[in-house]
Scaffold this active site. Sequence first.
Site, PDB file in Angstrom:
ATOM      1  CB  ALA A  13       8.952  -4.487  -7.522  1.00 24.50           C
ATOM      2  N   GLY A  99      16.510  -4.466 -12.820  1.00 31.53           N
ATOM      3  CA  GLY A  99      17.738  -5.121 -12.364  1.00 31.53           C
ATOM      4  C   GLY A  99      17.784  -6.592 -12.764  1.00 31.53           C
ATOM      5  CB  VAL A 106      23.069 -14.047  -7.257  1.00 32.88           C
ATOM      6  CG1 VAL A 106      23.173 -14.793  -5.938  1.00 32.88           C
ATOM      7  CG2 VAL A 106      24.415 -13.909  -7.921  1.00 32.88           C
ATOM      8  CD1 TRP A 505      25.592  -1.755  -9.659  1.00 32.27           C
ATOM      9  CD2 TRP A 505      26.468  -3.802  -9.521  1.00 32.27           C
ATOM     10  NE1 TRP A 505      26.784  -1.762 -10.349  1.00 32.27           N
ATOM     11  CE2 TRP A 505      27.339  -3.003 -10.279  1.00 32.27           C
ATOM     12  CE3 TRP A 505      26.800  -5.140  -9.295  1.00 32.27           C
ATOM     13  CZ2 TRP A 505      28.524  -3.489 -10.812  1.00 32.27           C
ATOM     14  CZ3 TRP A 505      27.984  -5.628  -9.821  1.00 32.27           C
ATOM     15  CH2 TRP A 505      28.826  -4.811 -10.568  1.00 32.27           C
ATOM     16  CG  HIS A 506      22.632  -6.024  -3.780  1.00 32.57           C
ATOM     17  ND1 HIS A 506      23.421  -6.940  -3.137  1.00 32.57           N
ATOM     18  CD2 HIS A 506      22.485  -6.482  -5.044  1.00 32.57           C
ATOM     19  CE1 HIS A 506      23.743  -7.920  -3.978  1.00 32.57           C
ATOM     20  NE2 HIS A 506      23.194  -7.651  -5.143  1.00 32.57           N
ATOM     21  CB  ALA A 540      14.824  -2.721  -3.645  1.00 36.34           C
TER      22      ALA A 540
HETATM   23  C1  LIG Z   1      24.430  -4.725 -12.374  1.00 34.79           C
HETATM   24  C2  LIG Z   1      23.548  -5.320 -11.318  1.00 34.79           C
HETATM   25  C3  LIG Z   1      23.836  -6.584 -10.793  1.00 34.79           C
HETATM   26  C4  LIG Z   1      23.015  -7.132  -9.810  1.00 34.79           C
HETATM   27  N1  LIG Z   1      23.208  -8.436  -9.431  1.00 34.79           N
HETATM   28  C5  LIG Z   1      22.264  -9.044  -8.666  1.00 34.79           C
HETATM   29  C6  LIG Z   1      22.259 -10.454  -8.484  1.00 34.79           C
HETATM   30  O1  LIG Z   1      23.047 -11.180  -9.084  1.00 34.79           O
HETATM   31  N2  LIG Z   1      21.313 -10.994  -7.662  1.00 34.79           N
HETATM   32  C7  LIG Z   1      20.386 -10.223  -7.016  1.00 34.79           C
HETATM   33  O2  LIG Z   1      19.595 -10.763  -6.234  1.00 34.79           O
HETATM   34  N3  LIG Z   1      20.353  -8.900  -7.202  1.00 34.79           N
HETATM   35  C8  LIG Z   1      21.220  -8.307  -8.051  1.00 34.79           C
HETATM   36  N4  LIG Z   1      21.111  -6.980  -8.330  1.00 34.79           N
HETATM   37  C9  LIG Z   1      20.055  -6.218  -7.622  1.00 34.79           C
HETATM   38  C10 LIG Z   1      18.640  -6.534  -8.085  1.00 34.79           C
HETATM   39  O3  LIG Z   1      18.605  -6.687  -9.481  1.00 34.79           O
HETATM   40  C11 LIG Z   1      17.734  -5.398  -7.586  1.00 34.79           C
HETATM   41  O4  LIG Z   1      17.697  -5.457  -6.174  1.00 34.79           O
HETATM   42  C12 LIG Z   1      16.306  -5.484  -8.093  1.00 34.79           C
HETATM   43  O5  LIG Z   1      16.272  -5.555  -9.489  1.00 34.79           O
HETATM   44  C13 LIG Z   1      15.550  -4.245  -7.605  1.00 34.79           C
HETATM   45  O6  LIG Z   1      14.256  -4.273  -8.137  1.00 34.79           O
HETATM   46  P1  LIG Z   1      13.347  -2.985  -8.135  1.00 34.79           P
HETATM   47  O7  LIG Z   1      12.048  -3.399  -8.714  1.00 34.79           O
HETATM   48  O8  LIG Z   1      13.386  -2.357  -6.812  1.00 34.79           O
HETATM   49  O9  LIG Z   1      14.075  -1.954  -9.114  1.00 34.79           O
HETATM   50  P2  LIG Z   1      14.575  -2.141 -10.677  1.00 34.79           P
HETATM   51  O10 LIG Z   1      14.573  -3.598 -10.969  1.00 34.79           O
HETATM   52  O11 LIG Z   1      15.783  -1.357 -10.773  1.00 34.79           O
HETATM   53  O12 LIG Z   1      13.377  -1.514 -11.459  1.00 34.79           O
HETATM   54  C14 LIG Z   1      13.100  -0.151 -11.536  1.00 34.79           C
HETATM   55  C15 LIG Z   1      12.590   0.116 -12.942  1.00 34.79           C
HETATM   56  O13 LIG Z   1      11.939   1.377 -12.946  1.00 34.79           O
HETATM   57  C16 LIG Z   1      12.264   2.064 -14.128  1.00 34.79           C
HETATM   58  N5  LIG Z   1      12.089   3.491 -13.864  1.00 34.79           N
HETATM   59  C17 LIG Z   1      12.787   4.269 -13.004  1.00 34.79           C
HETATM   60  N6  LIG Z   1      12.313   5.531 -13.028  1.00 34.79           N
HETATM   61  C18 LIG Z   1      11.292   5.538 -13.906  1.00 34.79           C
HETATM   62  C19 LIG Z   1      10.420   6.560 -14.368  1.00 34.79           C
HETATM   63  N7  LIG Z   1      10.504   7.812 -13.916  1.00 34.79           N
HETATM   64  N8  LIG Z   1       9.485   6.223 -15.292  1.00 34.79           N
HETATM   65  C20 LIG Z   1       9.381   4.953 -15.764  1.00 34.79           C
HETATM   66  N9  LIG Z   1      10.200   3.948 -15.359  1.00 34.79           N
HETATM   67  C21 LIG Z   1      11.142   4.237 -14.445  1.00 34.79           C
HETATM   68  C22 LIG Z   1      13.712   1.672 -14.383  1.00 34.79           C
HETATM   69  O14 LIG Z   1      14.059   1.899 -15.729  1.00 34.79           O
HETATM   70  C23 LIG Z   1      13.712   0.221 -13.972  1.00 34.79           C
HETATM   71  O15 LIG Z   1      13.460  -0.650 -15.042  1.00 34.79           O
HETATM   72  C24 LIG Z   1      21.901  -6.394  -9.303  1.00 34.79           C
HETATM   73  C25 LIG Z   1      21.599  -5.145  -9.841  1.00 34.79           C
HETATM   74  C26 LIG Z   1      22.396  -4.602 -10.843  1.00 34.79           C
HETATM   75  C27 LIG Z   1      22.041  -3.263 -11.412  1.00 34.79           C
END
Ligand SMILES: Cc1cc2nc3c(=O)[nH]c(=O)nc-3n(C[C@H](O)[C@H](O)[C@H](O)COP(=O)(O)OP(=O)(O)OC[C@H]3O[C@@H](n4cnc5c(N)ncnc54)[C@H](O)[C@@H]3O)c2cc1C
Length: 575
Positions: A13, A99, A106, A505-506, A540
Site C-alpha cells: 500500500a 509483502g 499471485v 501470509w494474508h 490490508a
Molecule cells: C511470504 C508471503 C507470501 C505471500 N504471497 C502472496 C501472493 O502470492 N499473492 C498475494 O496476493 N499476496 C501474497 N501475500 C500477501 C501480500 O503480500 C500482502 O497482503 C500485502 O503485501 C499487504 O500489504 P500491506 O501494505 O498491507 O503490508 P506490507 O506489504 O507488509 O507492508 C508493510 C510495510 O511496513 C513496514 N513497516 C512496518 N512497521 C513499520 C514501522 N514501525 N516503521 C517503518 N516501516 C514499518 C514493513 O517493513 C513493510 O515493508 C504474501 C505475503 C507474504 C509475507
Amino acid sequence: MKYDYLIVGGGSAGCVLANRLSADKSVRVCLVEAGPDTPPENTPKSIYDDAFLPDYFEPYRYWTDLTVYADPIGNRSDDQIASDMKARRYEQAKVMGGGSSVNGQVVIRGLPSDYDEWEASGATGWSYKDCLPYFNKLENDVDFPQPTNGEPGPIPVRRIFPKHWSTFALAMREMVAAEGIPYVDDTHADPKDSCFPFARNNLYDHRVSAAAGYLTETVRSRPNLSIIANAKVTEIMFAKDGRTVTGVKLQGPGAPSVIDAKEVILSAGALQSPALLMRAGIGPGDHLQEMGISVRSNLPGVGRNLLDHPLIGYAVFLCPKAQLATNVKINSLMHMRWSSGVPGCAKTDMKLTVSGRFAWSKVGRRIGMVNFGPNKAYSRGFVKLKNPSPDLMPLVAFNYLSDQRDMERVKRTAIWVSSLLSSPRMREHVISYWPGIYADNLRQYTAPTFRNKIITDIAAQMLDMGGLRNIVLGKAMDSRFPLERVLKDERVLEDWIHTGIQGDWHPCGTCRMGSEQDHNAVTSSEGRVFGVAGLRVTDASIMPTIPSANTNLSTMMLAEKMADHILQSRKTNGL
Ligand SMILES: Cc1cc2nc3c(=O)[nH]c(=O)nc-3n(C[C@H](O)[C@H](O)[C@H](O)COP(=O)(O)OP(=O)(O)OC[C@H]3O[C@@H](n4cnc5c(N)ncnc54)[C@H](O)[C@@H]3O)c2cc1C
C-alpha cells in the site's frame, strides 16, 4: 520541513500511496520504510528473479523476531496463550515493496461479492462497482487488456496458461471438471466456481513488486517525494490537545529522529499498524489500561478481526512424465475457487492450488503440491500488545479453525482431494501422496545454497531408486500422520489439520473500516482513524472482511482508491 503526508511503511500500500500522492507537485510526501530499499538499479536478484517461495525466506528482509500463535485459543488469557501454546514463525516483509517484494507473486482479485460485503458492512463507497476502476488503474493485464483512462497500470497480470502446465495439473483440471467445476481462462471476467490459470505480477521472468511498479526512477526523482529506508517509526506524535497528529518519531542510521507532517498515514501492514495505534493510546481501552497506556481514543476494534486464509495440503510424489521440465521455474499452475456447500458459508468460499513442483531443487521437481483451505475463512484472531515498547513485536493470535465451519470445510476438502489423487485416472501421474506440512526441518534445505544443492541432488537420486526412496520420503513425511490413518480416523484427521495448518501470509482486518456508530470499526471509509485528527490507515488492515483471493492486489487497489480520494478532497477543499 513539514510534509503534507508521511507514510509509515513502504509495503504494497505504501508504495502506491507514495507514487500517487506525489504525482501532485504541490503535495510534499515522505515515505518511511523500516527495511532496506530496493531501488531499480539495485534490487537483489532473489527479489527480482523468478523464484520459489521458500527461497524468499532470507532473514534480512523479514521481521525475524515476529512469532504468532496459530491454534484456537479457546478462553485462554493472554498470559495463558504465551505459556500454554506454541509460537510459530510467520513471515512478514521488512523491505521496500513489503509483502509484494517477498510474496508468491499471485495476483487475483477477490470476488465481486467480497467488496459488496465491505460496502454492506458499513464501508461506504467500497462496493465492487466502486473498486473496479482502481483494479483497472493498477493492472496491466497482458493477456486480457482492461479498459483504462490512460496508460496501462504499473502491475502486470500474466497468466500461466494450460499449455505450460504439467500433465499432473492438466489431469487435476480434468478431474475437477468431471465434478462440475469448469475451467475458465480469465477468472476476473468470469468470477464463478471454476479453475483457472495462475496469474502473476511478473513480466519477462521478473517480479514487479509495488516498489518496482510504483517507485520507478522517474517517480523517485520527484522533488516533492522523500524516501527514507532502514528507519523504523517508533511513535506517533500529537499536539498539546492530545488528539491532533503532528508527525512521528523514528529510529535508524542516518534518519532524522522526528519528522513533522500534517497527516500521518499508517501503511505498516495488518500486524504492525494496529500495534502502532495501540502504543499511541488508540485501541481497546481495557487492554491499553492493562498495558499502562493512557487512552486517547477508545476503539475496541483495533487489533480485533484478524483474518487470514488457513491452508493445508498434500505433497505429491510425481511420476517422471508428470514433472515439470528442468528449465521451467514456475511452480503454481492451477488455481481453483468453488463452493463448499457447507451450511452458513458463502458461495465460492474455497480455494485450491496445484503446484507442479515444490522447490528449485531436483527433489523439489519430483514433488508437487495440492494446497487448499477456506478462501472465506470465518475464524478471527487478534493483535494485542505484549508491552508498550516499540522494540517488542505484538502478541498475534490467529485462532485458525476456531470457527467450526472452517474446520468442517478443511476436513471435507481433505477427503475429497484425496479421492481425486487416488483415483485410477491419476495413477499415471502420481506415485504417492501424503499429508504435507511446511516443517522447519525441511525449510533448511530450501535456501538455494551449494550445500543444499549437493544434499538435494543426492536425495533426488535416492528418490528415483525404489529401495532408497522411503528413506527420503520418511524425512519429508510426519510419522504421526500416515495417510491411511488420516483418512480413516476423524480424530487423526483433525490432529493433522491442527498441526499442519498454516496461514497463507494474508493477515488483514485489524483496523477495519466502517461507520462511526459501529463499535468495532476503527477507521472511516476514507481510512481516517476515529477520535483523532490527522491520522489515517491504508493497508490490508482496513479490509472489513477477507477477500476470496490472495490479498496483494486488493491491498494495492485500496491504496489506489484512497490516494485518489485524498487528492480529490484536496481539490474540493481548494488545497
Ligand atoms: C511470504 C508471503 C507470501 C505471500 N504471497 C502472496 C501472493 O502470492 N499473492 C498475494 O496476493 N499476496 C501474497 N501475500 C500477501 C501480500 O503480500 C500482502 O497482503 C500485502 O503485501 C499487504 O500489504 P500491506 O501494505 O498491507 O503490508 P506490507 O506489504 O507488509 O507492508 C508493510 C510495510 O511496513 C513496514 N513497516 C512496518 N512497521 C513499520 C514501522 N514501525 N516503521 C517503518 N516501516 C514499518 C514493513 O517493513 C513493510 O515493508 C504474501 C505475503 C507474504 C509475507
